[in-house]
Design a protein around this motif. Structure first.
Motif, PDB file in Angstrom:
ATOM      1  N   CYS A 149      13.354 -18.786   5.932  1.00  0.00           N
ATOM      2  CA  CYS A 149      12.184 -18.062   5.433  1.00  0.00           C
ATOM      3  C   CYS A 149      11.781 -18.599   4.070  1.00  0.00           C
ATOM      4  O   CYS A 149      11.637 -17.856   3.098  1.00  0.00           O
ATOM      5  N   GLU A 150      11.610 -19.899   3.996  1.00  0.00           N
ATOM      6  CA  GLU A 150      11.181 -20.545   2.751  1.00  0.00           C
ATOM      7  C   GLU A 150      10.466 -21.852   3.107  1.00  0.00           C
ATOM      8  O   GLU A 150      10.697 -22.428   4.154  1.00  0.00           O
ATOM      9  N   GLU A 151       9.642 -22.283   2.200  1.00  0.00           N
ATOM     10  CA  GLU A 151       9.036 -23.611   2.294  1.00  0.00           C
ATOM     11  C   GLU A 151       9.871 -24.501   1.386  1.00  0.00           C
ATOM     12  O   GLU A 151       9.832 -24.354   0.168  1.00  0.00           O
ATOM     13  N   PRO A 152      10.666 -25.394   1.969  1.00  0.00           N
ATOM     14  CA  PRO A 152      11.580 -26.177   1.124  1.00  0.00           C
ATOM     15  C   PRO A 152      10.828 -27.094   0.156  1.00  0.00           C
ATOM     16  O   PRO A 152       9.823 -27.693   0.512  1.00  0.00           O
ATOM     17  N   LYS A 153      11.356 -27.181  -1.056  1.00  0.00           N
ATOM     18  CA  LYS A 153      10.773 -28.063  -2.074  1.00  0.00           C
ATOM     19  C   LYS A 153      11.459 -29.426  -2.075  1.00  0.00           C
ATOM     20  O   LYS A 153      10.958 -30.374  -2.637  1.00  0.00           O
ATOM     21  N   LYS A 162       5.038 -14.736   9.915  1.00  0.00           N
ATOM     22  CA  LYS A 162       4.635 -16.082   9.505  1.00  0.00           C
ATOM     23  C   LYS A 162       5.479 -16.616   8.351  1.00  0.00           C
ATOM     24  O   LYS A 162       5.423 -17.789   8.038  1.00  0.00           O
ATOM     25  N   GLU A 163       6.279 -15.746   7.713  1.00  0.00           N
ATOM     26  CA  GLU A 163       7.087 -16.162   6.564  1.00  0.00           C
ATOM     27  C   GLU A 163       8.313 -16.989   6.965  1.00  0.00           C
ATOM     28  O   GLU A 163       8.890 -17.673   6.137  1.00  0.00           O
ATOM     29  N   CYS A 164       8.718 -16.890   8.226  1.00  0.00           N
ATOM     30  CA  CYS A 164       9.951 -17.533   8.684  1.00  0.00           C
ATOM     31  C   CYS A 164       9.652 -18.488   9.837  1.00  0.00           C
ATOM     32  O   CYS A 164       8.654 -18.337  10.530  1.00  0.00           O
ATOM     33  N   GLU A 165      10.569 -19.442  10.020  1.00  0.00           N
ATOM     34  CA  GLU A 165      10.407 -20.425  11.082  1.00  0.00           C
ATOM     35  C   GLU A 165      11.782 -20.818  11.622  1.00  0.00           C
ATOM     36  O   GLU A 165      12.752 -20.897  10.873  1.00  0.00           O
ATOM     37  N   PHE A 170      17.007 -26.938   2.816  1.00  0.00           N
ATOM     38  CA  PHE A 170      16.747 -25.537   2.543  1.00  0.00           C
ATOM     39  C   PHE A 170      17.769 -25.059   1.524  1.00  0.00           C
ATOM     40  O   PHE A 170      18.917 -25.511   1.513  1.00  0.00           O
ATOM     41  N   TYR A 202      14.430 -23.453  13.089  1.00  0.00           N
ATOM     42  CA  TYR A 202      14.739 -24.886  12.988  1.00  0.00           C
ATOM     43  C   TYR A 202      15.995 -25.187  13.784  1.00  0.00           C
ATOM     44  O   TYR A 202      16.881 -24.336  13.918  1.00  0.00           O
TER      45      TYR A 202
END
Length: 176
Positions: free
Chosen positions: A84-88, A57-60, A92, A62
């Motif tokens: 593997c991050e939630e972009p701020k 679930k940590e990665c997606e 990315f 794109y």
């Protein structure tokens, strides 16, 4: 466009440009013309395969266009990438463990040369190059800071990627 000199650009220049661009070592690369339908079909099929087998679930997964801002002088839009991050921000910033580039006449040289070394230098663990006309796939894995060729694949093959956080695979019969 603002530039330090006529061939050297930064993130601040990049965000002002219209259309699709990439920035590699301060050099601007125009992403036009748009890819052929076969290119886009392969991008979608590869993303579908990867996303369908992703076990964390940590990665997606794109697909392009999405920016990976490596630093002020390098911004790329991989065809397919596992982030593997939630972009701020609207991009990315962390290195994806897997990047896929589907070659086209207008981008093949850059994907095989400039991006290969850029991804290698920035720690992308797996780099997959897909040649749409011959339906051949080359897989490279980063080992000791250098890409090692792993395998040449066809539509009869599949490949499993083992990453630190997760694993995923591609059945190329479903891609081609």
């Amino acid at each position: 466009m603002q530039a330090i000199d006529k061939n050297f650009f930064t993130w601040n220049d990049y965000v002002t440009w219209e259309g699709r661009w990439e920035l590699i070592d301060g050099e601007a690369y125009d992403m036009s013309p748009v890819p052929y339908p076969k290119h886009q079909r392969l991008v979608l099929n590869i993303a579908r395969e990867l996303a369908g087998t992703l076990d964390c679930k940590e990665c997606e997964v794109y697909i392009s266009p999405v920016d990976w801002k490596i630093d002020e002088y390098n911004v790329v839009q991989p065809d397919v990438a596992l982030f593997c991050e939630e972009p701020k921000e609207q991009y990315f910033s962390k290195t994806p463990p897997l990047v896929v580039e589907v070659l086209s006449k207008s981008t093949a040289k850059k994907d095989i040369n400039e991006k290969f070394f850029l991804y290698e230098k920035n720690g992308v663990k797996f780099y997959m190059l897909v040649e749409p006309n011959s339906e051949i796939v080359d897989i490279f894995e980063l080992k000791n800071g250098k890409y090692e060729f792993q395998k040449k694949l066809t539509c009869n093959d599949s490949y499993a990627f083992e990453l630190d956080k997760c694993s995923l695979s591609v059945d190329f019969n479903n891609v081609f």
